[in-house]
Design a protein around this motif. Structure first.
Motif: not given
Length: 192
Positions: A78-82, A46-55
């Protein structure tokens, strides 16, 4: 997702979730992004990413998992939040979360808050980043952004029942040196 493949989710969207009916059986748990492998033999990542600039803004009566990867199989997460994550959930709010529920898994969990990431909660019994691995894989939380948690019994970083864990320091209300466990440092809340 069910089976052996990978699940990849990328979001640059602004997401607003507001649960208004606490009596609904579907209202027990809410996520802005949820990746799930239900198959006990599932090998995918599972690979989840919140992109920079999103809220993301989430509110409701019980249990918020803002960005959540849950694996019942043998693979990793993998979970990441930008971007920014906000919640005024009264109890049990989690910003970035990865959980492997199988004791047979050797999958790894990486929960990463990027330098541009922000977690801002008014909640109790909550965590900016949360990882829980019942298997034998590594569990890593890396946080370079800012998390502010106002309330009682909150954790900046939380990881549980792992054989190996590594936490990287991040900024809460003030800087925390490298450690294997860390509690949120609560200061007077700034004016909003």
């Amino acid at each position: 997702m069910s089976g052996n493949g990978d699940a990849t989710i990328r979001s640059a969207a602004d997401i607003w979730v507001n649960r208004v009916d606490p009596s609904s059986p579907w209202q027990e748990q809410t996520s802005a992004i949820f990746g799930f492998v239900s198959a006990a033999g599932g090998l995918g990542t599972i690979d989840i990413r919140q992109e920079q600039g999103s809220s993301f803004f989430l509110a409701g009566p019980l249990s918020i998992n803002c960005i959540y990867g849950l694996h019942y199989g043998l693979g990793g997460i993998r979970v990441s939040g930008a971007g920014s994550i906000y919640s005024n959930e009264p109890d049990l709010a989690y910003g970035l979360q990865g959980a492997i529920d199988s004791t047979l898994s050797s999958g790894n969990i990486l929960v990463r808050q990027e330098r541009s990431g922000l977690v801002d909660f008014i909640a109790n019994e909550s965590a900016g980043a949360f990882a829980y691995n019942r298997g034998a894989g590594d569990t890593v939380i890396e946080a370079a952004g800012v998390s502010t948690l106002y309330g009682n019994e909150n954790d900046g970083l939380w990881r549980g029942q792992v054989t190996r864990a590594h936490l990287v320091p991040f900024l809460l209300a003030s800087w925390i040196p490298p450690t294997l466990s860390c509690k949120a440092i609560l200061t007077e809340a700034p004016a909003r």
